[in-house]
Design an enzyme around this catalytic site. Structure first.
Site, PDB file in Angstrom:
ATOM      1  N   THR A 268     -25.430 -47.875  41.880  1.00  9.78           N
ATOM      2  CA  THR A 268     -24.061 -48.016  42.398  1.00  9.78           C
ATOM      3  C   THR A 268     -23.019 -47.748  41.316  1.00  9.78           C
ATOM      4  O   THR A 268     -22.110 -46.941  41.512  1.00  9.78           O
ATOM      5  CB  THR A 268     -23.857 -49.439  42.940  1.00  9.78           C
ATOM      6  N   PHE A 398     -17.121 -53.257  48.218  1.00  9.40           N
ATOM      7  CA  PHE A 398     -18.074 -54.280  47.780  1.00  9.40           C
ATOM      8  C   PHE A 398     -18.570 -55.141  48.934  1.00  9.40           C
ATOM      9  O   PHE A 398     -19.072 -56.245  48.722  1.00  9.40           O
ATOM     10  CB  PHE A 398     -17.454 -55.141  46.677  1.00  9.40           C
ATOM     11  N   CYS A 405     -20.695 -58.275  47.417  1.00  8.34           N
ATOM     12  CA  CYS A 405     -21.361 -58.006  46.136  1.00  8.34           C
ATOM     13  C   CYS A 405     -21.212 -59.146  45.126  1.00  8.34           C
ATOM     14  O   CYS A 405     -20.103 -59.517  44.763  1.00  8.34           O
ATOM     15  CB  CYS A 405     -20.807 -56.715  45.541  1.00  8.34           C
TER      16      CYS A 405
HETATM   17 MN1  MNH Z   1     -23.531 -54.931  44.562  1.00  9.76          MN
HETATM   18  C1  MNH Z   1     -24.305 -56.626  47.453  1.00  9.76           C
HETATM   19  C2  MNH Z   1     -21.684 -52.700  46.393  1.00  9.76           C
HETATM   20  C3  MNH Z   1     -22.718 -53.301  41.676  1.00  9.76           C
HETATM   21  C4  MNH Z   1     -25.507 -57.096  42.772  1.00  9.76           C
HETATM   22  N1  MNH Z   1     -23.091 -54.693  46.550  1.00  9.76           N
HETATM   23  C5  MNH Z   1     -23.489 -55.521  47.592  1.00  9.76           C
HETATM   24  C6  MNH Z   1     -22.927 -55.034  48.822  1.00  9.76           C
HETATM   25  C7  MNH Z   1     -22.199 -53.915  48.518  1.00  9.76           C
HETATM   26  C8  MNH Z   1     -22.284 -53.720  47.098  1.00  9.76           C
HETATM   27  C9  MNH Z   1     -21.437 -53.039  49.501  1.00  9.76           C
HETATM   28  C10 MNH Z   1     -23.155 -55.630  50.217  1.00  9.76           C
HETATM   29  C11 MNH Z   1     -24.403 -55.019  50.817  1.00  9.76           C
HETATM   30  C12 MNH Z   1     -24.698 -55.477  52.225  1.00  9.76           C
HETATM   31  O1  MNH Z   1     -23.870 -56.049  52.906  1.00  9.76           O
HETATM   32  O2  MNH Z   1     -25.851 -55.211  52.652  1.00  9.76           O
HETATM   33  N2  MNH Z   1     -22.449 -53.271  44.136  1.00  9.76           N
HETATM   34  C13 MNH Z   1     -21.741 -52.511  45.032  1.00  9.76           C
HETATM   35  C14 MNH Z   1     -21.049 -51.463  44.301  1.00  9.76           C
HETATM   36  C15 MNH Z   1     -21.328 -51.658  42.964  1.00  9.76           C
HETATM   37  C16 MNH Z   1     -22.204 -52.804  42.865  1.00  9.76           C
HETATM   38  C17 MNH Z   1     -20.188 -50.405  44.953  1.00  9.76           C
HETATM   39  C18 MNH Z   1     -20.869 -50.893  41.762  1.00  9.76           C
HETATM   40  C19 MNH Z   1     -19.844 -50.078  41.728  1.00  9.76           C
HETATM   41  N3  MNH Z   1     -24.053 -55.136  42.583  1.00  9.76           N
HETATM   42  C20 MNH Z   1     -23.559 -54.394  41.550  1.00  9.76           C
HETATM   43  C21 MNH Z   1     -24.078 -54.919  40.299  1.00  9.76           C
HETATM   44  C22 MNH Z   1     -24.882 -55.992  40.610  1.00  9.76           C
HETATM   45  C23 MNH Z   1     -24.854 -56.118  42.050  1.00  9.76           C
HETATM   46  C24 MNH Z   1     -23.768 -54.345  38.935  1.00  9.76           C
HETATM   47  C25 MNH Z   1     -25.676 -56.905  39.708  1.00  9.76           C
HETATM   48  C26 MNH Z   1     -25.791 -56.806  38.437  1.00  9.76           C
HETATM   49  N4  MNH Z   1     -24.711 -56.535  45.034  1.00  9.76           N
HETATM   50  C27 MNH Z   1     -25.421 -57.302  44.128  1.00  9.76           C
HETATM   51  C28 MNH Z   1     -26.087 -58.377  44.830  1.00  9.76           C
HETATM   52  C29 MNH Z   1     -25.755 -58.245  46.191  1.00  9.76           C
HETATM   53  C30 MNH Z   1     -24.869 -57.075  46.287  1.00  9.76           C
HETATM   54  C31 MNH Z   1     -26.971 -59.437  44.180  1.00  9.76           C
HETATM   55  C32 MNH Z   1     -26.216 -59.126  47.354  1.00  9.76           C
HETATM   56  C33 MNH Z   1     -25.273 -60.297  47.568  1.00  9.76           C
HETATM   57  C34 MNH Z   1     -25.699 -61.200  48.707  1.00  9.76           C
HETATM   58  O3  MNH Z   1     -26.082 -60.701  49.760  1.00  9.76           O
HETATM   59  O4  MNH Z   1     -25.648 -62.410  48.520  1.00  9.76           O
END
Ligand code: MNH
Length: 465
Positions: A268, A398, A405
């Site tokens: 991502t 996010f 996220c």
């Molecule tokens: Mn991230 C969930 C986008 C970077 C850890 N992330 C989500 C979701 C999105 C998202 C959209 C929701 C997905 C869903 O509804 O099914 N995340 C991003 C984007 C970036 C990103 C666009 C970077 C740019 N994410 C990161 C990073 C980490 C991370 C860096 C950890 C180091 N994300 C997560 C976790 C979840 C999540 C953990 C799940 C949260 C939950 O459901 O409780």
């Protein structure tokens, strides 16, 4: 309330429904092509599943109403779940480990604690620049470089171990196993159940990779359990922090959380920076304005590392990153469903238990919100004056609600710092004939996109003046 309206769909074929449209593994771009034909919503039907694709601000506001809809872990996410188990991203809403991990990890990812990772990210950005400088003038594959940077960052911030990513991009057996198994998971998520069993060779590879990754992470956890030394990383937080009732995460769940950070966090952020550099290479006025800001900040700190206080000085850079995520949301959508029948937009019936896919890429280009120049890269849309006018459901890079996220602060810090160092140290240019190609896995990223970097010395603004 008026009558219900029928939800439209492309032409179906008996037995296989819309599967014929998705045989080439181009799920995201095909869904977007179809979206251009309908105005806010359409339905897709497959032999074992069906869902609704939603992409207007109005309908998104309804499916993001968390009193009615919540995240579902099925189809694509089920396959990822084979790797990351009940880690935050792939846990179901009602699983005990989701709320426990949420209680422990939300604070661990808060800005208050994230500031401790700024020096680590700063060090990785400098290490990355050494690598870029060693290849000055050559065409560098931007997505490869950014993937190395994000894997390194999660390794070091997550469990104090790097993958030697810049010297040996993608060579680490763990990195290989992760990328290979994720790509198999994505292909499997699009196949029919009987077809999945036919892919025996892939299944064997997948299982081997999965076992190897579990062992790799388990070993890191065990080593840590046998030491009293403190480590400034997320693993220490997970081993020692508790929720209000004093409950801790167990070993197996910690393993799944570490795998989750690696899965959810590397593609991502790498994609975000790739698209950002692409857009900057095509928009010189924006690039100049961003670089001026970067020079101003470094002017005040000289060669000292960036600190938390500097982050809020990158005002325009933050707008650039937000606008990049509008045009290219690297997590291009998410899935929600309701336990009861719901009417959305006052006229479309979504039956109980049916999934809606929020198609962010098209949502973020809704002309009703972004105007006729929605396709253009204009970071000023996110200036303090303008940002207030953006409806909350129109922009969701996010995700939404309690399942949004966890790593947002982490990703914002990491991408701001990386971008600042690139702008500080390099001029760059791409091939003017390059036409953006988007690769889709679970995320989207630019492919075959190369930049040539040329060293630059920062102009000291005080001296200029
Ligand atoms: Mn991230 C969930 C986008 C970077 C850890 N992330 C989500 C979701 C999105 C998202 C959209 C929701 C997905 C869903 O509804 O099914 N995340 C991003 C984007 C970036 C990103 C666009 C970077 C740019 N994410 C990161 C990073 C980490 C991370 C860096 C950890 C180091 N994300 C997560 C976790 C979840 C999540 C953990 C799940 C949260 C939950 O459901 O409780």
């Amino acid at each position: 309330m008026g009558g219900l309206k029928k939800i439209k769909m492309p032409r179906k074929i008996p037995f296989i429904g819309h599967l014929w449209l998705f045989l080439d593994n181009k799920t995201f771009s095909r869904m977007d092509e179809i979206a251009e034909k309908y105005d806010s919503l359409y339905q897709l039907v497959f032999p074992t599943t069906q869902f609704y694709v939603v992409y207007s601000n109005e309908l998104t506001a309804d499916v993001c109403d968390t009193k009615k809809f919540s995240k579902v872990v099925d189809s694509g996410l089920d396959e990822i779940r084979a790797l990351s188990g009940d880690g935050l991203f792939t846990a179901r809403n009602d699983e005990k480990n989701w709320s426990l991990a949420n209680q422990i990890l939300k604070p661990a990812f808060s800005m208050k604690l994230m500031k401790n990772y700024i020096p680590v990210m700063d060090g990785i950005a400098r290490e990355m620049n050494k690598n870029i400088s060693s290849r000055a003038g050559q065409a560098i594959d931007v997505s490869g470089l950014m993937t190395a940077m994000t894997m390194e960052t999660i390794g070091q911030c997550g469990f104090c171990e790097g993958f030697d990513s810049f010297e040996h991009a993608g060579d680490h057996p763990f990195v290989k196993a992760m990328i290979r198994s994720l790509s198999i998971a994505m292909v499997k998520s699009r196949l029919l159940p009987f077809h999945k069993k036919m892919k025996l060779f892939d299944n064997r590879k997948f299982n081997n990779d999965r076992k190897y990754m579990n062992q790799f992470v388990d070993q890191i956890i065990e080593q840590r359990q046998n030491t009293t030394a403190e480590h400034p990383d997320l693993l220490d937080r997970m081993l020692h922090d508790t929720n209000k009732d004093g409950d801790k995460l167990d070993h197996e769940n910690i393993r799944y959380q570490l795998l989750t950070f690696l899965i959810a966090g590397h593609e991502t952020t790498a994609g975000l920076l790739g698209f950002c550099l692409y857009l900057l290479s095509r928009n010189p006025q924006v690039l100049d304005k961003a670089r001026l800001e970067v020079d101003e900040v470094f002017d005040t700190i000289g060669d000292n590392p960036l600190a938390l206080g500097n982050m809020s000085q990158f005002k325009y850079l933050s707008q650039v990153l937000k606008e990049t995520q509008r045009l290219y949301p690297t997590a291009p959508g998410f899935l929600v469903a309701s336990e009861t029948d719901q009417v959305i937009g006052g006229k479309y019936m979504i039956p109980a238990g049916q999934t809606c896919y929020v198609h962010l890429y098209r949502l973020h280009r809704d002309p009703a919100v972004w105007g006729n120049n929605a396709e253009e890269f204009i970071p000023e849309r996110f200036s303090p004056e303008n940002a207030n006018k953006i409806p909350t459901s129109a922009y969701r890079p996010f995700g939404n609600g309690k399942r949004s996220c966890t790593g947002q602060n982490f990703a914002v810090l990491e991408s701001t710092i990386t971008l600042a160092y690139i702008l500080r140290d390099y001029l760059f240019k791409g091939d003017p004939n390059y036409r953006l190609q988007i690769e889709e896995t679970m995320t989207i990223k630019p492919v075959n996109f190369f930049l040539q970097f040329e060293n630059r010395t920062r102009k000291k603004l005080t001296e200029v003046a």
